[in-house]
Enzyme design. Structure first.
Site, PDB file in Angstrom:
ATOM      1  N   LYS A  35      -7.978 -22.298 -16.718  1.00 55.87           N
ATOM      2  CA  LYS A  35      -6.707 -22.104 -17.440  1.00 55.87           C
ATOM      3  C   LYS A  35      -6.796 -22.760 -18.821  1.00 55.87           C
ATOM      4  O   LYS A  35      -7.705 -23.560 -19.076  1.00 55.87           O
ATOM      5  CB  LYS A  35      -5.563 -22.711 -16.631  1.00 55.87           C
ATOM      6  CG  LYS A  35      -5.684 -24.209 -16.429  1.00 55.87           C
ATOM      7  CD  LYS A  35      -4.632 -24.747 -15.460  1.00 55.87           C
ATOM      8  CE  LYS A  35      -4.870 -26.210 -15.185  1.00 55.87           C
ATOM      9  NZ  LYS A  35      -4.051 -26.717 -14.070  1.00 55.87           N
ATOM     10  N   ARG A 130       7.048 -30.229  -8.120  1.00 53.84           N
ATOM     11  CA  ARG A 130       6.980 -29.425  -9.339  1.00 53.84           C
ATOM     12  C   ARG A 130       7.184 -27.992  -8.858  1.00 53.84           C
ATOM     13  O   ARG A 130       8.302 -27.545  -8.726  1.00 53.84           O
ATOM     14  CB  ARG A 130       5.632 -29.665 -10.012  1.00 53.84           C
ATOM     15  CG  ARG A 130       5.624 -29.437 -11.480  1.00 53.84           C
ATOM     16  CD  ARG A 130       4.291 -29.817 -12.086  1.00 53.84           C
ATOM     17  NE  ARG A 130       3.144 -29.212 -11.394  1.00 53.84           N
ATOM     18  CZ  ARG A 130       1.893 -29.322 -11.783  1.00 53.84           C
ATOM     19  NH1 ARG A 130       1.595 -30.029 -12.855  1.00 53.84           N
ATOM     20  NH2 ARG A 130       0.933 -28.739 -11.119  1.00 53.84           N
ATOM     21  N   TYR A 252      -1.271 -43.451 -44.409  1.00 60.33           N
ATOM     22  CA  TYR A 252       0.189 -43.333 -44.346  1.00 60.33           C
ATOM     23  C   TYR A 252       0.815 -44.538 -43.657  1.00 60.33           C
ATOM     24  O   TYR A 252       0.299 -45.010 -42.642  1.00 60.33           O
ATOM     25  CB  TYR A 252       0.594 -42.079 -43.572  1.00 60.33           C
ATOM     26  CG  TYR A 252       0.352 -40.798 -44.321  1.00 60.33           C
ATOM     27  CD1 TYR A 252       1.064 -40.512 -45.490  1.00 60.33           C
ATOM     28  CD2 TYR A 252      -0.570 -39.875 -43.862  1.00 60.33           C
ATOM     29  CE1 TYR A 252       0.848 -39.326 -46.176  1.00 60.33           C
ATOM     30  CE2 TYR A 252      -0.798 -38.682 -44.534  1.00 60.33           C
ATOM     31  CZ  TYR A 252      -0.082 -38.412 -45.689  1.00 60.33           C
ATOM     32  OH  TYR A 252      -0.300 -37.245 -46.354  1.00 60.33           O
ATOM     33  N   MET A 300      -3.302 -35.541 -41.112  1.00 58.98           N
ATOM     34  CA  MET A 300      -3.447 -34.159 -40.639  1.00 58.98           C
ATOM     35  C   MET A 300      -4.903 -33.700 -40.685  1.00 58.98           C
ATOM     36  O   MET A 300      -5.391 -33.066 -39.753  1.00 58.98           O
ATOM     37  CB  MET A 300      -2.574 -33.226 -41.485  1.00 58.98           C
ATOM     38  CG  MET A 300      -2.613 -31.797 -41.014  1.00 58.98           C
ATOM     39  SD  MET A 300      -1.627 -30.677 -42.022  1.00 58.98           S
ATOM     40  CE  MET A 300       0.003 -31.008 -41.435  1.00 58.98           C
TER      41      MET A 300
HETATM   42  C1  LIG Z   1      -5.039 -27.364 -13.235  1.00 58.24           C
HETATM   43  C2  LIG Z   1      -5.022 -27.272 -11.769  1.00 58.24           C
HETATM   44  C3  LIG Z   1      -6.120 -27.704 -10.999  1.00 58.24           C
HETATM   45  C4  LIG Z   1      -7.311 -28.443 -11.587  1.00 58.24           C
HETATM   46  O1  LIG Z   1      -6.989 -29.817 -11.674  1.00 58.24           O
HETATM   47  P1  LIG Z   1      -8.038 -30.885 -12.262  1.00 58.24           P
HETATM   48  O2  LIG Z   1      -7.316 -32.180 -12.155  1.00 58.24           O
HETATM   49  O3  LIG Z   1      -8.276 -30.486 -13.673  1.00 58.24           O
HETATM   50  O4  LIG Z   1      -9.240 -30.796 -11.415  1.00 58.24           O
HETATM   51  C5  LIG Z   1      -6.090 -27.469  -9.642  1.00 58.24           C
HETATM   52  N1  LIG Z   1      -5.020 -26.867  -9.058  1.00 58.24           N
HETATM   53  C6  LIG Z   1      -3.938 -26.468  -9.767  1.00 58.24           C
HETATM   54  C7  LIG Z   1      -2.794 -25.827  -9.067  1.00 58.24           C
HETATM   55  C8  LIG Z   1      -3.893 -26.667 -11.137  1.00 58.24           C
HETATM   56  O5  LIG Z   1      -2.826 -26.279 -11.826  1.00 58.24           O
END
Ligand SMILES: *Cc1c(COP(=O)(O)O)cnc(C)c1O
Length: 356
Positions: A35, A130, A252, A300
């Site tokens: 992802k 969640r 800054y 930046m």
């Molecule tokens: C992102 C995600 C993972 C991977 O988690 P890591 O901590 O990066 O290994 C696994 N399961 C779900 C549902 C996720 O959203």
């Protein structure tokens, strides 16, 4: 010469890290989690490096479609499922497995055309609070899913909140077990931390993310100690030098003031490249292979580094912001964040090169 900042992605490191995950859970199949543009590492190149994985887990359906169009035939799990009935139809058409995390989503299944079939991952909320179906609703949801001709297979999944720290997965894993035992279905629960630390939760499908990219899921354990190799190395160069006298300030807000004569370097990297703006003075940086620290606020497009003790540093000297020689975990920790965020924040303007 172009602006010298560059991210290099080490494909051999990606392959090594996948092998570490698979060795840790030899009886499970692996969804390589790609992802968020493969945690900033590039979707297509990471998919190529992870071709040995049994499947991919991803969030964005358009990227899942790109994987299919590129010829990847393995299972692809949509981690948050679909957001509307058009996406569900696309998911069925492309053979994506879909998480269902809310009883409301059951209604969407009715929108599938008659012959369509879909693999469903039922996501339980076992304490993360969640996404996920609470255990007391599971029976009803399972009954509804089993009555749907469109559901080809069912897998039970959950996600851990504290697999990386001392609290562990005990309570969540127990809730998951007692809610799901009667169904005798395949299950998927383990993120990177659980893969490495909680083998009882490996189940049928593991879901490694951060470990594939060579960072540690644990605050007190280095990636190297886990056999993981950094995949992303962010480098740049010194593009300017300044000699400070006592009392001279840097950047800054003039948050850093020299106490003694100092030589400092200006690096072509700033928060618009994805470097964390909140990194405080002293956040580690390598200059000409020598470890030093940032000075003052991150701008930046630039940041300043201390050249005390690095007299050989000059305009054009190489700088490593994180990666090989400087673990992203250490930079993240100094900046009050996690390597996940550093990787994902890598900005589109930073040129990316691949290494084998
Ligand atoms: C992102 C995600 C993972 C991977 O988690 P890591 O901590 O990066 O290994 C696994 N399961 C779900 C549902 C996720 O959203």
């Amino acid at each position: 010469m172009p602006r010298p900042i560059q991210a290099s992605i080490d494909l051999a490191a990606l392959r090594n890290n996948l092998a570490v995950a698979r060795r840790a859970a030899p009886h499970a199949r692996t969804f390589a989690v790609i992802k968020a543009n493969a945690y900033g590492h590039g979707l297509m190149r990471s998919a190529r490096a992870f071709a040995a994985a049994d499947g991919f887990a991803i969030l964005e359906i358009d990227n899942a479609v790109r994987l299919r169009e590129a010829g990847y035939r393995q299972p692809i799990l949509l981690l948050e499922g679909v957001f509307d009935c058009h996406e569900l139809r696309a998911a069925a058409e492309h053979g994506f497995a879909c998480a269902i995390h809310d009883p409301e989503q059951l209604g969407l299944l009715k929108a599938l055309p008659g012959g369509a079939r879909i693999d469903v991952f039922v996501k339980l909320n076992t304490g993360m609070n969640r996404l996920g179906i609470v255990p007391r609703m599971l029976q009803g949801v399972m009954a509804a899913l089993r009555a749907e001709a469109q559901v080809r297979s069912l897998t039970l999944m959950t996600h851990f909140a504290c697999a990386d720290d001392d609290r562990g997965i005990g309570e969540q894993w127990q809730r998951f077990g007692s809610a799901t035992r009667e169904y005798r279905l395949p299950c998927s629960a383990a993120n990177s931390a659980a893969i490495l630390r909680h083998p009882q939760a490996h189940g049928d499908w593991i879901r490694p993310g951060i470990m594939l990219y060579g960072a540690s899921p644990f605050a007190g354990v280095s990636a190297a100690a886990l056999g993981l190799l950094p995949a992303m190395t962010l480098t740049s160069q010194l593009i300017g030098l300044q000699e400070l006298s006592p009392g001279d300030a840097v950047g800054y807000g003039a948050t850093f003031v020299a106490q003694r004569p100092m030589r400092i370097g200006i690096v072509a990297c700033g928060y618009a490249d994805g470097y964390p703006r909140h990194a405080p003075t002293g956040t580690p940086v390598l200059v000409a292979g020598v470890r030093t620290g940032t000075l003052g606020r991150i701008s930046m497009d630039m940041l300043c580094v201390d050249l005390t003790g690095i007299p050989q540093a000059d305009r054009g000297s190489p700088v490593t912001l994180w990666g090989e020689g400087l673990p992203a975990d250490e930079v993240a920790s100094a900046a009050g964040t996690v390597s996940y965020e550093l990787f994902c924040a890598l900005a589109a303007r930073v040129p990316v090169v691949e290494r084998e």
